[in-house]
Design a protein around this motif. Sequence first.
Motif, PDB file in Angstrom:
ATOM      1  N   SER A 138       7.523   3.737  -4.788  1.00  0.00           N
ATOM      2  CA  SER A 138       6.648   4.551  -3.934  1.00  0.00           C
ATOM      3  C   SER A 138       5.981   5.696  -4.686  1.00  0.00           C
ATOM      4  O   SER A 138       4.819   5.999  -4.436  1.00  0.00           O
ATOM      5  N   LYS A 158       7.058   4.327   0.632  1.00  0.00           N
ATOM      6  CA  LYS A 158       7.578   2.961   0.634  1.00  0.00           C
ATOM      7  C   LYS A 158       7.350   2.295  -0.718  1.00  0.00           C
ATOM      8  O   LYS A 158       6.288   2.420  -1.309  1.00  0.00           O
ATOM      9  N   ASP A 159       8.378   1.584  -1.185  1.00  0.00           N
ATOM     10  CA  ASP A 159       8.219   0.747  -2.367  1.00  0.00           C
ATOM     11  C   ASP A 159       7.434  -0.495  -1.961  1.00  0.00           C
ATOM     12  O   ASP A 159       7.528  -0.957  -0.817  1.00  0.00           O
ATOM     13  N   GLU A 219       7.109  -4.937   1.968  1.00  0.00           N
ATOM     14  CA  GLU A 219       7.673  -3.602   1.908  1.00  0.00           C
ATOM     15  C   GLU A 219       9.031  -3.659   1.226  1.00  0.00           C
ATOM     16  O   GLU A 219       9.881  -4.474   1.576  1.00  0.00           O
TER      17      GLU A 219
END
Length: 167
Positions: free
Chosen positions: A66, A135-136, A17
């Motif tokens: 994201s 989330k990236d 994450e």
Amino acid sequence: MNIGNQKVVSITYKLQEGDKSGATVQEVDSNEPFVFLFGASQVLPDFEVNLMDKTIGDSFEFGIKSDNAYGPIDDNAVVDLQKSMFEVDGKLGEIVKVGNFLPMNDQEGNPLQGLVVEITDEHVKMDFNHPMAGKDLFFSGEIIEVRDATAEEIEHGHAHGTGGHDH
């Protein structure tokens, strides 16, 4: 052989994450590699872009923002549903607990997963966002096999055999 359309690709990877120092979300090793048909819309488009032209033995590291992964969190995907929808003989099913994902169907009958966020006297609040929305992502791994897809795999739109789909 280089990765490209109509190739079956087998990889190991670690998904984290955020970035390289982020929490590990998933890890796939060579005992059960991730196998997919390249160019068949089975993975995120930016995932394929970052693997294009790689070959067996190549390693990779890349991030996906994201917005190009599972998108931002959609507040409209968090809904209150009548508690009675989850009751059998007037009682909640045992699986209906905060933090559990429940298999459900949308109005057209398509399957989806919802996260139980809250349970009140009248409602069950469900979050239908993808768990990685907002989330990236950071991927690192290695290409362990690249082969030509069979005509049947191309027709079916997925890899067959070990690590792929069995019919």
